[in-house]
Motif scaffolding. Structure first.
Motif, PDB file in Angstrom:
ATOM      1  N   SER A  19       0.846  -1.186   0.000  1.00 11.73           N
ATOM      2  CA  SER A  19       0.000   0.000   0.000  1.00 11.73           C
ATOM      3  C   SER A  19       0.878   1.230   0.000  1.00 11.73           C
ATOM      4  N   THR A  20       0.316   2.335  -0.499  1.00 15.23           N
ATOM      5  CA  THR A  20       1.103   3.553  -0.602  1.00 15.23           C
ATOM      6  C   THR A  20       1.438   4.107   0.769  1.00 15.23           C
ATOM      7  N   ARG A  21       0.552   3.890   1.727  1.00 17.86           N
ATOM      8  CA  ARG A  21       0.760   4.552   3.011  1.00 17.86           C
ATOM      9  C   ARG A  21       1.747   3.821   3.921  1.00 17.86           C
ATOM     10  N   SER A  22       1.834   2.532   3.767  1.00 14.16           N
ATOM     11  CA  SER A  22       2.670   1.769   4.707  1.00 14.16           C
ATOM     12  C   SER A  22       4.164   1.960   4.455  1.00 14.16           C
ATOM     13  N   GLY A  23       4.489   2.542   3.317  1.00  9.53           N
ATOM     14  CA  GLY A  23       5.906   2.712   3.019  1.00  9.53           C
ATOM     15  C   GLY A  23       6.457   1.489   2.297  1.00  9.53           C
ATOM     16  N   ASN A  24       5.691   0.391   2.362  1.00 10.39           N
ATOM     17  CA  ASN A  24       6.104  -0.842   1.713  1.00 10.39           C
ATOM     18  C   ASN A  24       5.665  -0.795   0.245  1.00 10.39           C
ATOM     19  N   VAL A  25       6.284   0.125  -0.481  1.00 10.83           N
ATOM     20  CA  VAL A  25       5.800   0.422  -1.819  1.00 10.83           C
ATOM     21  C   VAL A  25       6.652  -0.256  -2.883  1.00 10.83           C
ATOM     22  N   ILE A  26       5.996  -0.834  -3.858  1.00  6.54           N
ATOM     23  CA  ILE A  26       6.772  -1.364  -4.967  1.00  6.54           C
ATOM     24  C   ILE A  26       6.574  -0.469  -6.184  1.00  6.54           C
ATOM     25  N   TYR A  27       7.652   0.065  -6.658  1.00  7.04           N
ATOM     26  CA  TYR A  27       7.591   0.950  -7.814  1.00  7.04           C
ATOM     27  C   TYR A  27       7.414   0.126  -9.079  1.00  7.04           C
ATOM     28  N   ALA A  28       6.488   0.544  -9.909  1.00  8.42           N
ATOM     29  CA  ALA A  28       6.204  -0.178 -11.139  1.00  8.42           C
ATOM     30  C   ALA A  28       7.450  -0.267 -12.022  1.00  8.42           C
ATOM     31  N   GLU A  84      13.277  -5.154 -13.304  1.00  8.42           N
ATOM     32  CA  GLU A  84      13.735  -6.405 -12.718  1.00  8.42           C
ATOM     33  C   GLU A  84      13.341  -7.574 -13.620  1.00  8.42           C
ATOM     34  N   SER A  85      12.125  -7.515 -14.115  1.00  7.22           N
ATOM     35  CA  SER A  85      11.641  -8.573 -15.000  1.00  7.22           C
ATOM     36  C   SER A  85      12.509  -8.646 -16.264  1.00  7.22           C
ATOM     37  N   ILE A  86      12.796  -7.487 -16.829  1.00  6.14           N
ATOM     38  CA  ILE A  86      13.606  -7.447 -18.047  1.00  6.14           C
ATOM     39  C   ILE A  86      14.996  -8.049 -17.789  1.00  6.14           C
ATOM     40  N   SER A  87      15.592  -7.702 -16.655  1.00  2.00           N
ATOM     41  CA  SER A  87      16.952  -8.215 -16.449  1.00  2.00           C
ATOM     42  C   SER A  87      16.943  -9.708 -16.114  1.00  2.00           C
ATOM     43  N   LYS A  88      15.891 -10.158 -15.440  1.00  2.00           N
ATOM     44  CA  LYS A  88      15.804 -11.604 -15.177  1.00  2.00           C
ATOM     45  C   LYS A  88      15.637 -12.378 -16.491  1.00  2.00           C
ATOM     46  N   ILE A  89      14.824 -11.840 -17.392  1.00  3.21           N
ATOM     47  CA  ILE A  89      14.633 -12.502 -18.689  1.00  3.21           C
ATOM     48  C   ILE A  89      15.961 -12.500 -19.461  1.00  3.21           C
ATOM     49  N   TYR A  90      16.667 -11.397 -19.346  1.00  3.50           N
ATOM     50  CA  TYR A  90      17.962 -11.304 -20.041  1.00  3.50           C
ATOM     51  C   TYR A  90      18.893 -12.430 -19.582  1.00  3.50           C
ATOM     52  N   GLU A  91      18.904 -12.654 -18.276  1.00  4.67           N
ATOM     53  CA  GLU A  91      19.743 -13.740 -17.742  1.00  4.67           C
ATOM     54  C   GLU A  91      19.329 -15.097 -18.302  1.00  4.67           C
ATOM     55  N   ILE A  92      18.013 -15.328 -18.345  1.00  2.00           N
ATOM     56  CA  ILE A  92      17.520 -16.625 -18.844  1.00  2.00           C
ATOM     57  C   ILE A  92      17.929 -16.813 -20.312  1.00  2.00           C
ATOM     58  N   ILE A  93      17.734 -15.770 -21.108  1.00  3.92           N
ATOM     59  CA  ILE A  93      18.071 -15.859 -22.532  1.00  3.92           C
ATOM     60  C   ILE A  93      19.578 -16.066 -22.699  1.00  3.92           C
ATOM     61  N   ARG A 123      13.419  -6.995 -23.375  1.00 10.22           N
ATOM     62  CA  ARG A 123      12.447  -5.953 -23.013  1.00 10.22           C
ATOM     63  C   ARG A 123      11.026  -6.406 -23.356  1.00 10.22           C
ATOM     64  N   ILE A 124      10.871  -6.932 -24.567  1.00  8.75           N
ATOM     65  CA  ILE A 124       9.535  -7.361 -24.994  1.00  8.75           C
ATOM     66  C   ILE A 124       9.015  -8.484 -24.094  1.00  8.75           C
ATOM     67  N   VAL A 125       9.899  -9.424 -23.790  1.00 13.76           N
ATOM     68  CA  VAL A 125       9.454 -10.592 -23.016  1.00 13.76           C
ATOM     69  C   VAL A 125       9.311 -10.233 -21.525  1.00 13.76           C
ATOM     70  N   GLY A 126      10.231  -9.437 -21.023  1.00 13.86           N
ATOM     71  CA  GLY A 126      10.163  -9.049 -19.606  1.00 13.86           C
ATOM     72  C   GLY A 126       8.906  -8.245 -19.302  1.00 13.86           C
ATOM     73  N   VAL A 127       8.603  -7.277 -20.157  1.00 14.55           N
ATOM     74  CA  VAL A 127       7.399  -6.475 -19.971  1.00 14.55           C
ATOM     75  C   VAL A 127       6.160  -7.337 -20.202  1.00 14.55           C
ATOM     76  N   GLY A 128       6.234  -8.169 -21.244  1.00 15.56           N
ATOM     77  CA  GLY A 128       5.100  -9.055 -21.562  1.00 15.56           C
ATOM     78  C   GLY A 128       4.768  -9.980 -20.401  1.00 15.56           C
ATOM     79  N   ALA A 129       5.787 -10.460 -19.716  1.00 16.30           N
ATOM     80  CA  ALA A 129       5.570 -11.391 -18.597  1.00 16.30           C
ATOM     81  C   ALA A 129       4.758 -10.719 -17.490  1.00 16.30           C
ATOM     82  N   TRP A 164       8.178 -14.546  -8.977  1.00 13.87           N
ATOM     83  CA  TRP A 164       9.046 -14.478 -10.159  1.00 13.87           C
ATOM     84  C   TRP A 164       9.174 -15.810 -10.881  1.00 13.87           C
ATOM     85  N   ASP A 165       9.334 -16.899 -10.122  1.00 15.25           N
ATOM     86  CA  ASP A 165       9.530 -18.193 -10.784  1.00 15.25           C
ATOM     87  C   ASP A 165       8.345 -18.544 -11.675  1.00 15.25           C
ATOM     88  N   LYS A 166       7.169 -18.220 -11.187  1.00 13.41           N
ATOM     89  CA  LYS A 166       5.956 -18.530 -11.941  1.00 13.41           C
ATOM     90  C   LYS A 166       5.800 -17.616 -13.157  1.00 13.41           C
TER      91      LYS A 166
END
Ligand code: ARG
Length: 566
Positions: free
Chosen positions: A371-380, A386-395, A410-416, A434-436
């Motif tokens: 949630s935005t208020r708790s400070g536990n925020v994940i930035y889009a 992160e997804s893009i770089s993980k896909i890069y590693e797999i490829i 980029r295409i696959v990371g964003v697509g995922a 992430w694994d899923k």
């Protein structure tokens, strides 16, 4: 096929509905009674005739039509027995699904849909919740566009309100131009948090903030130039995310756009005697409808969120003449929209029926709520990178020589991320695992994209035959079970798009592309494509082309692109 036969019967029977016919249609136990059997006993009353006479008449009529997917049709003791012609059926299906722009339609022609989505709050981070409205809204835009509707894509930025008074006070007290310029939203968030900490000790800060917002509403030059600067800085960050997602808007008409249009709302409500004073504020009471009142103006006369939404509705109706106006936001805004829509109804506008709130569930990661208020925020943006770089590693590991690795990642990371977001009903919570999400073999975006790339590679191996210009393909050779299953699946595309539009549910599309990908892989496993028999080879290549087009168009409706190789 059942659907096809139901349609055939429906043509001849006016006494039953499609659903009733489908319900009565049987699959006989013995093969000598055909693939389907339809009992005519229920029709005796309506037609005032004996069942076997009815079945005889209908059988004759169907025979006359010479359907190429019906091999034989017989009338036996009140039953109509249908024997299928698999070859003819394959042919008729293929001819249908190989049409240009299969799936698109013009049922929306001449109609306009406004979609209000994304709409982040200026000076606040773009978190994963905003990512959801952005992704869902964009997919709905694509779906309606495919059906021929004209769509107005509206970003109703949260760029007005008392919070800007607080920000101005905070900036003047503790901010520095350099820091804001360098760190952007992060810095604005920091001074905003500081404002709240300090205001607890010194409540006069709140009064100052209110004064600054009143100044903004009155057009004070200094106040507006600071506000505009905060807004510009925020937009740079938002637009970076939109670019990464490949998403565009027709209008960035945020709340501030309506600041000179809220007085008209107050006047109209007054003319209709809907406004009631309450402790100096003005409200529209809604207790009759079991809702909290809709607040229109605060004690100090300033407008609020709902006032600006009402102004926005009048503006959109006048400007775009919409047939539908949709709002994609989190479920927590349900009451807000119910109130706004109710006020429109109370004003006597019948187009309140064309307004819909499209809520969605929360995003969570490893069990923890975000949630935005708790400070536990994940930035889009972080999640996407992160997804893009993980896909890069797999490829890099699986296919290190792949050309254009960065672009493909980029295409696959964003697509995922997008696919995971749209794989279930909107209202269900999205869980990040992430694994899923990134599993090339699971029910994921990368799996569907990989299937598309596999189709592309079939064509490369076949010497890039221009299959679209090959005429006189013999579809009759396509009778294997897995081929039939695939082309039958693809045939659903137009109905699937329609269904997704009616329910505002992109997940109907994502389930469909997943199903097509799975059927394709079964077909690919069972049927060799580059065979010596040219007849068979061309027909199968045509199936690959149909699957490929459908995967691409289906993914496109979700806002996902396809790499030719991965
Ligand atoms: N800015 C709001 C938020 O971030 C969403 C705005 C939705 N659109 C609207 N017309 N109220 O929660």
């Amino acid at each position: 096929m059942k659907d096809r036969i139901t349609e055939v019967l429906l043509q001849e029977i006016d006494a039953l509905t499609k659903e009733e016919i489908e319900g009565l249609l049987e699959v006989p136990k013995k093969a000598d009674m055909g693939d389907y059997a339809f009992p005519c006993f229920r029709l005796a009353k309506a037609y005032r005739k004996a069942p076997n006479l009815i079945s005889q008449e209908i059988t004759e009529k169907i025979k006359e039509k010479n359907y190429d997917f019906i091999e034989k049709i017989e009338n036996v003791g009140g039953y109509i027995n249908v024997f299928l012609d698999k070859e003819g059926y394959a042919k008729s299906l293929m001819e249908k699904i190989c049409q240009d722009n299969y799936g698109s339609s013009d049922i929306g022609k001449g109609k306009t849909v406004c979609i209000d989505y994304s709409s982040p709050n200026v000076a606040k981070n773009f978190h994963v919740g905003h990512l959801r409205t952005t992704i869902i809204g964009n997919s709905l835009y694509k779906i309606f566009d495919k059906l021929g509707y004209h769509v107005e894509r509206i970003n109703h930025l949260g760029d007005w309100g008392t919070q800007f008074g607080k920000l101005i006070v905070a900036y003047k007290k503790w901010g520095s131009k350099e820091e804001v310029e360098e760190k952007g939203i992060e810095e604005l968030m920091k001074i905003y948090v500081k404002f709240h900490e300090e205001a607890e000790k010194d409540p006069s800060l709140d009064d100052q903030a209110r004064e600054w917002f009143v100044k903004m509403e009155q057009g004070d030059e200094e106040a507006l130039s600071i506000w505009q600067w905060f807004k510009d800085i925020s937009l740079v960050e938002y637009k970076r995310i939109y670019k990464l997602l490949g998403i565009e808007f027709d209008h960035y008409t945020g709340e501030s756009f309506y600041r000179d249009k809220t007085q008209a709302v107050v006047d109209t409500l007054n003319e209709h005697h809907l406004l009631v004073e309450s402790d100096g504020a003005y409200i529209v009471p809604l207790d009759e409808y079991n809702m909290a009142p809709c607040l229109i103006t605060k004690k100090d006369g300033s407008s609020i969120y709902a006032t600006r939404d009402l102004a926005a509705l009048f503006y959109r109706k006048d400007t775009y003449h919409f047939d539908k106006c949709l709002y994609v936001t989190g479920l927590e805004q349900k009451l807000h929209f119910a109130q706004v829509f109710k006020v429109i109804e109370l004003l006597g506008y019948d187009w309140y029926k064309d307004l819909d709130h499209i809520p969605y569930g929360l995003v969570s990661m490893e069990g923890g709520k975000l949630s935005t208020r708790s400070g536990n925020v994940i930035y889009a943006e972080e999640i996407l990178h992160e997804s893009i770089s993980k896909i890069y590693e797999i490829i890099n590991e699986k296919n290190p020589d792949l050309p254009d690795k960065e672009k493909v990642s980029r295409i696959v990371g964003v697509g995922a991320i997008i696919f995971n977001d749209l794989y279930n009903q909107r209202i269900k919570d999205v869980i990040f695992n992430w694994d899923k999400i990134l599993n090339f073999d699971g029910e994921t975006g990368p799996y569907v994209q990989y299937t598309y790339a596999r189709c592309a590679s079939v064509f490369r191996k076949a010497g890039n035959v221009d299959i679209d210009s090959v005429k006189d393909i013999d579809y009759k050779v396509l009778t294997e079970e897995s081929t039939m299953a695939l082309i039958k699946d693809i045939e659903r595309f137009p109905a699937v798009i329609q269904d997704a539009a009616n329910k505002y549910e992109p997940f109907i599309i994502s389930r469909f592309v997943m199903s097509v990908a799975q059927h394709f892989n079964k077909f690919y496993h069972d049927c060799q494509i580059n065979v010596d028999d040219e007849n068979v080879k061309m027909a199968r290549l045509k199936v690959v082309r149909a699957a490929m087009n459908t995967l691409k168009d289906g993914l496109d409706l979700l806002g996902i692109s396809c790499p030719e190789q991965m």
